[in-house]
Enzyme design. Structure first.
Site, short mmCIF file in Angstrom:
data_model
loop_
_atom_site.label_atom_id
_atom_site.label_comp_id
_atom_site.label_asym_id
_atom_site.label_seq_id
_atom_site.Cartn_x
_atom_site.Cartn_y
_atom_site.Cartn_z
N HIS A 264 -2.39 -0.37 2.80
CA HIS A 264 -1.33 0.60 2.51
C HIS A 264 -1.93 1.95 2.14
O HIS A 264 -1.58 3.00 2.71
CB HIS A 264 -0.48 0.05 1.36
N GLU A 265 -2.87 1.95 1.19
CA GLU A 265 -3.47 3.22 0.76
C GLU A 265 -4.31 3.85 1.86
O GLU A 265 -4.44 5.07 1.95
CB GLU A 265 -4.31 3.01 -0.51
N HIS A 268 -2.12 6.10 3.82
CA HIS A 268 -2.02 7.42 3.17
C HIS A 268 -3.29 8.24 3.43
O HIS A 268 -3.23 9.43 3.72
CB HIS A 268 -1.86 7.24 1.65
N GLU A 294 4.73 8.40 3.05
CA GLU A 294 5.02 6.97 2.91
C GLU A 294 5.12 6.31 4.29
O GLU A 294 4.76 5.13 4.46
CB GLU A 294 6.31 6.78 2.11
#
Lengths: 498, 498
Positions: A264-265, A268, A294
């Site tokens: 997930h990170e 980003h 996001e």
């Protein structure tokens, strides 16, 4: 060009100050010794005040006016940069310095009280400080609204997601509100009829989790010469230009939290690392807003890495790393685990099907609070009623209810909707990427993200803040932000619809 | 008090900016990914420029003038703070902004070239950049000298060690120059007649070295809630207020470098952690200067931790940590190892008896360079002649000669003498501490630093910059800085003199 060039110099300085604050904040969450907290707060406050002084100096407004007069001499990116400079300036200059200070202090204060109140599940303990933070947040919204000609909630929203408005969100969220309850019920029924996912037996040593996490980061495309992976209590993506710091936390009994968190990170981080070098430290060179940010984390985690294809790559990697074999370690079981749907109280633990319910609820409540239609004292009741209506759950205590998130006590009103708007954008972008490069799903089955990454680089990352969110989506996917690709994705993944 | 209070606010902001730069610099040396170097340089440059602008703003000078007029209303610490504010202001305001920028750029440039030139042992490669850095350094010295009424070298020295002057250094260094050659010869003769120290067989795993290092740090008195130990290529003590970051580097074949390095940096850290909390971020609350700072590291490392008493504590700790036993692991052998004297080319590897020779040489050469009496082209010859005269060594190449240190390419002229002045101050302070608390040497034999630390807290750390260095030493030891205690220490430790 003279006024524009002078402005660019000022914003370059602001960019460097923001970078400095980014590293200091990262350090605070990862390595800083406890006794340094007060001085670190002072360092960050001084950097913020200096930045605010540079940004709101009367000359900044004058320079923007003069640069707008000479805009015809500017290129496309410079004009967009000037537009973003003006937006940044208005957000800062709209709010009187004493209101900035008061609202920031109130938010720090209620944020601190929140930690204790959540631990004790004691809403009454938080209520007075939260009411003060809300009161000042409404004042900030009113001041920004006056400057932008927007209603206060839209003005707050614009601070997180430039150009986003209630009028755009409402129809999208109404669609979800209509579709999701039936969808959740159907998915739950289908999953109940399937074999339950088998747990993966641990332990999962931290060093091995970290090594696998870094291998996956690199596979996705994280540039380790311009970033790092470390540990913090709450995972985040932060740091500075050319120095993107992502964090995770490890549980030796279960590796999936850390791994999915890292992915997930990494989404980003890819966005930050893919921003155009020529526009470093300029407003137009920054990520577009929280919805698109996001979307990049959810595209990597939810769209790509929880897919059946990627599970075919990940399952043997997991087995090899942790010495696992047998039915729990198959791609099929892993995919069942990563797509399990189960309504729960806690937003951050929610699966992608029930997650939007948590956001719909918070969006409704914060709009009402900012409008003055919902008092802080009535928040717990409204929260619990809402969760019952949306997910059929009875909140047992405020710790698992309206006290679970730091956003409101921390002064963030207008942030919540971007999570679900981001999920929609992720589905829309992933579908467009796969349409443009049909090999992408198969590539994921061998851990090859090159084509997906290349498409995102061109269509999202490299465009930075050149376009508004809806313009960017229109150029990348053929239409503005919508709910349909997200719903189609959920029906395909969870109900087998084609 | 009005002007003083306004100044105190400005300096508090400068203190916070300095802290921010301290953490960013620490991060650069420890964790920062390579690709972040340019942006980090930009962040640090912007912080430095902002600080310089705040410090040299015309109002700062006006406020200092007005505060001096109202000095009668100030207390002792406030008056000292105002004196230090003025000194800080003069150092910054004396140098025109374009000269600050040019000398900083030149030093960065020659510092970068130096890395390559040292690796290749190619002085000619460095010479033009070093000449430019020296030229600008002399201009800075002249500008500061004009502001302070000092000769240029004294003005540069004052930037590292406020109040220190050539006139004070010269007689001390002449004493050393007269005494040291005979002392070195006598020590070498004595050690040649003793059994050679036995090597400690490794390996020394990094994790165990780190654990032992942290145990020793805590024993000395490092407050781990307000600081950390990490790894960097060149060990240092840095960080920020209430957040002192020390570093070391590990060699699995030999633990003594890392351990003695940690103890050295812990001495620096104790000083920083013992500064008075009430004067945080004010000039009077800072450490007094490089001589006293180095005295604190050398007092801990050389005076305390290379003593026979501390070796009695350390030897069993080493044996226990690394599973060692037998004649190499005795306190006596450890002490022989830690007090071995052997002239060598490299300053940072030198023992405490030959170290001053390296400093006498550099002091003589940098004074001549700043005075315009020694050209950069003549530096290698002068350096090699000097080392032959002082230590009887023939420098084989410039890598082991005048290219070994970064100080001059990095623009630091006037820094070198503080190493040996610090060694003198360390001997003087340690003797006074032991006279005041006679149990100190015995305490060290059980790893108990409480009494020594308490004496340093009161007599050095808590006084910060209230007094000039010589005043502080006079109050703590009864006399200003001298060479006699240092020479007495060397004769006692290395020749058994009483």
């Amino acid at each position: 060009m003279q006024a524009y060039q002078t402005l660019a110099g000022r914003f370059a300085r602001l960019g460097a100050l923001g970078d400095a604050a980014g590293i200091l904040s990262w350090d605070r969450e990862t390595l800083m010794p406890d006794g340094a907290a007060d001085m670190r707060a002072e360092q960050l406050a001084q950097l913020a005040v200096i930045g605010h002084e540079i940004l709101t100096a009367p000359e900044t407004g004058d320079l923007i006016g003069r640069a707008l007069d000479e805009a015809a001499t500017l290129g496309e990116w410079e004009r967009a940069n000037l537009r973003e400079m003006r937006r940044t300036y208005l957000h800062a200059a709209a709010v009187p310095a004493d209101l900035v200070a008061a609202s920031s202090r109130a938010a720090s204060q209620s944020g601190m009280i929140w930690r204790e109140a959540r631990a004790r599940s004691d809403f009454a303990m938080l209520a007075p400080a939260l009411a003060e933070t809300l009161r000042l947040g409404r004042e900030v919204g009113a001041a920004k609204g006056a400057a932008f000609g927007l209603d206060p909630y839209d003005a707050l929203l614009d601070g997180y997601d430039p150009g986003m408005r209630r009028a755009a969100i409402d129809p999208l969220f109404e669609t979800l509100r209509a579709e999701l309850p039936g969808l959740v019920a159907a998915v739950r029924e289908r999953q109940a009829a399937e074999p339950a996912p088998l747990p993966l037996p641990g332990p999962f040593p931290v060093a091995a989790q970290k090594a696998l996490g870094e291998r996956l980061m690199r596979a996705v495309g994280f540039d380790v010469t311009r970033g790092r992976l470390d540990v913090s209590l709450h995972p985040f993506c932060g740091g500075a230009t050319d120095d993107v710091r992502i964090t995770t936390r490890y549980d030796e009994a279960d590796a999936s939290g850390a791994l999915m968190g890292v992915l997930h990170e990494t989404g980003h981080a890819l966005y930050e690392q893919g921003l155009p070098p020529a526009w470093r430290h300029q407003p137009v060179g920054a990520a577009r807003g929280m919805t698109l940010h996001e979307s990049q984390s959810l595209l990597v985690e939810m769209q790509a890495c929880r897919s059946a294809e990627f599970c075919a790559y990940l399952a043997p990697a997991l087995g090899e790393t942790f010495g696992g074999a047998g039915p729990a370690w198959t791609p099929e079981n892993l995919h069942r685990r990563y797509t399990r749907v189960e309504p729960g109280f806690i937003r951050v633990d929610a699966d992608e099907v029930t997650y939007p319910a948590h956001i719909l609820l918070r969006y409704t409540l914060e709009r009402a609070m900012v409008a003055g239609d919902l008092a802080v004292a009535d928040l717990p009741g409204a929260f619990n009623d809402g969760l019952r209506d949306l997910l059929g759950l009875t909140v047992p205590d405020d710790r698992r209810g309206c006290l679970q998130d730091i956003h409101w006590p921390g002064g963030s009103f207008g942030y919540f909707p971007t999570y679900t708007l981001g999920a929609m954008a992720a589905a829309q972008l992933f579908r467009a990427a796969c349409a443009a490069v049909p090999s992408i799903p198969n590539d994921l089955a061998s851990g090859d993200f090159a084509a997906l990454r290349g498409w995102l680089r061109t269509n999202v990352h490299a465009r930075a803040s050149l376009l508004e969110t809806d313009e960017l989506l229109r150029e990348a996917t053929g239409k503005p932000l919508g709910a349909d690709n997200f719903l189609r994705h959920l029906r395909a993944r969870y109900l087998g619809a084609s």
